[in-house]
Design a protein around this motif. Sequence first.
Motif, PDB file in Angstrom:
ATOM      1  N   ARG A 110       0.829  -1.214   0.000  1.00 18.61           N
ATOM      2  CA  ARG A 110       0.000   0.000   0.000  1.00 18.61           C
ATOM      3  C   ARG A 110       0.863   1.265   0.000  1.00 18.61           C
ATOM      4  N   LEU A 111       1.908   1.274   0.830  1.00 27.57           N
ATOM      5  CA  LEU A 111       2.781   2.451   0.897  1.00 27.57           C
ATOM      6  C   LEU A 111       3.594   2.644  -0.382  1.00 27.57           C
ATOM      7  N   SER A 112       3.791   1.571  -1.122  1.00 28.41           N
ATOM      8  CA  SER A 112       4.561   1.666  -2.368  1.00 28.41           C
ATOM      9  C   SER A 112       3.754   2.303  -3.500  1.00 28.41           C
ATOM     10  N   GLU A 113       2.435   2.288  -3.400  1.00 27.36           N
ATOM     11  CA  GLU A 113       1.561   2.665  -4.507  1.00 27.36           C
ATOM     12  C   GLU A 113       1.868   4.030  -5.117  1.00 27.36           C
ATOM     13  N   ASP A 114       2.099   5.047  -4.286  1.00 28.68           N
ATOM     14  CA  ASP A 114       2.335   6.378  -4.845  1.00 28.68           C
ATOM     15  C   ASP A 114       3.828   6.720  -4.903  1.00 28.68           C
ATOM     16  N   ARG A 115       4.673   5.721  -4.720  1.00 29.98           N
ATOM     17  CA  ARG A 115       6.111   5.947  -4.765  1.00 29.98           C
ATOM     18  C   ARG A 115       6.754   5.078  -5.849  1.00 29.98           C
ATOM     19  N   ARG A 116       6.749   3.812  -5.627  1.00 29.09           N
ATOM     20  CA  ARG A 116       7.316   2.821  -6.561  1.00 29.09           C
ATOM     21  C   ARG A 116       6.405   1.596  -6.482  1.00 29.09           C
ATOM     22  N   PRO A 117       5.298   1.591  -7.222  1.00 29.97           N
ATOM     23  CA  PRO A 117       4.294   0.530  -7.070  1.00 29.97           C
ATOM     24  C   PRO A 117       4.904  -0.868  -7.091  1.00 29.97           C
ATOM     25  N   THR A 118       4.591  -1.617  -6.038  1.00 26.15           N
ATOM     26  CA  THR A 118       5.176  -2.929  -5.847  1.00 26.15           C
ATOM     27  C   THR A 118       4.084  -3.906  -5.450  1.00 26.15           C
ATOM     28  N   THR A 119       3.952  -4.985  -6.212  1.00 27.43           N
ATOM     29  CA  THR A 119       3.029  -6.058  -5.884  1.00 27.43           C
ATOM     30  C   THR A 119       3.854  -7.311  -5.621  1.00 27.43           C
ATOM     31  N   ILE A 120       3.629  -7.915  -4.478  1.00 24.44           N
ATOM     32  CA  ILE A 120       4.391  -9.100  -4.099  1.00 24.44           C
ATOM     33  C   ILE A 120       3.597 -10.327  -4.532  1.00 24.44           C
ATOM     34  N   LYS A 121       4.148 -11.052  -5.498  1.00 23.58           N
ATOM     35  CA  LYS A 121       3.452 -12.212  -6.047  1.00 23.58           C
ATOM     36  C   LYS A 121       3.948 -13.523  -5.456  1.00 23.58           C
ATOM     37  N   SER A 122       5.201 -13.557  -5.060  1.00 24.56           N
ATOM     38  CA  SER A 122       5.788 -14.807  -4.584  1.00 24.56           C
ATOM     39  C   SER A 122       6.763 -14.486  -3.456  1.00 24.56           C
ATOM     40  N   LEU A 123       6.458 -14.979  -2.264  1.00 27.16           N
ATOM     41  CA  LEU A 123       7.304 -14.713  -1.110  1.00 27.16           C
ATOM     42  C   LEU A 123       7.027 -15.766  -0.051  1.00 27.16           C
ATOM     43  N   ILE A 124       8.065 -16.242   0.586  1.00 31.44           N
ATOM     44  CA  ILE A 124       7.927 -17.175   1.709  1.00 31.44           C
ATOM     45  C   ILE A 124       8.449 -16.462   2.952  1.00 31.44           C
ATOM     46  N   VAL A 125       7.637 -16.436   4.010  1.00 31.04           N
ATOM     47  CA  VAL A 125       8.044 -15.856   5.290  1.00 31.04           C
ATOM     48  C   VAL A 125       7.830 -16.910   6.357  1.00 31.04           C
ATOM     49  N   GLU A 126       8.855 -17.116   7.190  1.00 25.70           N
ATOM     50  CA  GLU A 126       8.705 -18.080   8.280  1.00 25.70           C
ATOM     51  C   GLU A 126       9.410 -17.570   9.530  1.00 25.70           C
ATOM     52  N   ALA A 171       9.096  -1.852  15.647  1.00 30.12           N
ATOM     53  CA  ALA A 171      10.243  -2.741  15.401  1.00 30.12           C
ATOM     54  C   ALA A 171       9.869  -3.847  14.417  1.00 30.12           C
ATOM     55  N   LYS A 172       8.658  -4.375  14.529  1.00 26.17           N
ATOM     56  CA  LYS A 172       8.204  -5.412  13.588  1.00 26.17           C
ATOM     57  C   LYS A 172       8.107  -4.844  12.171  1.00 26.17           C
ATOM     58  N   GLU A 173       7.510  -3.658  12.048  1.00 31.20           N
ATOM     59  CA  GLU A 173       7.381  -3.046  10.728  1.00 31.20           C
ATOM     60  C   GLU A 173       8.755  -2.700  10.165  1.00 31.20           C
ATOM     61  N   ASN A 174       9.634  -2.161  10.998  1.00 34.13           N
ATOM     62  CA  ASN A 174      11.006  -1.850  10.588  1.00 34.13           C
ATOM     63  C   ASN A 174      11.688  -3.104  10.045  1.00 34.13           C
ATOM     64  N   LEU A 175      11.592  -4.206  10.764  1.00 39.23           N
ATOM     65  CA  LEU A 175      12.229  -5.449  10.332  1.00 39.23           C
ATOM     66  C   LEU A 175      11.622  -5.980   9.039  1.00 39.23           C
ATOM     67  N   MET A 176      10.294  -6.036   8.963  1.00 37.69           N
ATOM     68  CA  MET A 176       9.656  -6.566   7.758  1.00 37.69           C
ATOM     69  C   MET A 176       9.948  -5.688   6.545  1.00 37.69           C
ATOM     70  N   PHE A 177       9.877  -4.370   6.689  1.00 37.35           N
ATOM     71  CA  PHE A 177      10.153  -3.489   5.559  1.00 37.35           C
ATOM     72  C   PHE A 177      11.616  -3.592   5.146  1.00 37.35           C
ATOM     73  N   HIS A 178      12.499  -3.752   6.110  1.00 37.33           N
ATOM     74  CA  HIS A 178      13.926  -3.927   5.808  1.00 37.33           C
ATOM     75  C   HIS A 178      14.130  -5.202   4.992  1.00 37.33           C
ATOM     76  N   GLU A 179      13.556  -6.306   5.453  1.00 37.35           N
ATOM     77  CA  GLU A 179      13.720  -7.584   4.745  1.00 37.35           C
ATOM     78  C   GLU A 179      13.025  -7.549   3.384  1.00 37.35           C
ATOM     79  N   LEU A 180      11.866  -6.913   3.298  1.00 39.22           N
ATOM     80  CA  LEU A 180      11.196  -6.766   2.002  1.00 39.22           C
ATOM     81  C   LEU A 180      12.004  -5.874   1.066  1.00 39.22           C
ATOM     82  N   GLY A 181      12.714  -4.904   1.623  1.00 36.52           N
ATOM     83  CA  GLY A 181      13.620  -4.086   0.818  1.00 36.52           C
ATOM     84  C   GLY A 181      14.671  -4.950   0.138  1.00 36.52           C
ATOM     85  N   HIS A 182      15.188  -5.933   0.877  1.00 34.97           N
ATOM     86  CA  HIS A 182      16.145  -6.871   0.282  1.00 34.97           C
ATOM     87  C   HIS A 182      15.455  -7.785  -0.730  1.00 34.97           C
ATOM     88  N   CYS A 183      14.438  -8.500  -0.250  1.00 33.70           N
ATOM     89  CA  CYS A 183      13.842  -9.592  -1.032  1.00 33.70           C
ATOM     90  C   CYS A 183      13.001  -9.136  -2.220  1.00 33.70           C
TER      91      CYS A 183
END
Length: 135
Positions: A9-25, A61-73
């Motif tokens: 949602r936050l990517s929509e007006d910046r750099r639209p990003t749709t996540i189609k394939s991701l594994i989180v555990e 902290a959870k959002e920081n971590l998830m956004f950081h990892e999504l930035g990588h992945c």
Amino acid sequence: MFYIERFERLSEDRRPTTIKSLIVEFADLTSPTVGLCTVRSGKSPFIQIDRTFWESASDAAKENLMFHELGHCILIRGHKETKSAGIPDSLMFPSLIPYHYEKDKRPYINELFSIYGDWSLSLTEVDHTWICDHE
């Protein structure tokens, strides 16, 4: 997962990003590591989150971590270690910055999705694992 939907949602007006394939555990990672992202050619990006950290972490902290990892992945961002006045410039700083992130989210979100960001890898160099530590 809420944080993935928020990231999109936050990517929509910046750099639209749709996540189609991701594994989180959740996993039992060795301290101080709290998150890992692994990207391999031809495979779904894979995020591991330390279970113990997650159970006691604040929402910021959870959002920081998830956004950081999504930035990588998802965005294929590497770590960005620059600081201004002693404060990390990016959510892609190699350790978590929940205090700074919660205090002023907008510039961190804008930088994360900036098409002019510090892109350390090209899309042809994606066989990589990134490690994120807790401060």
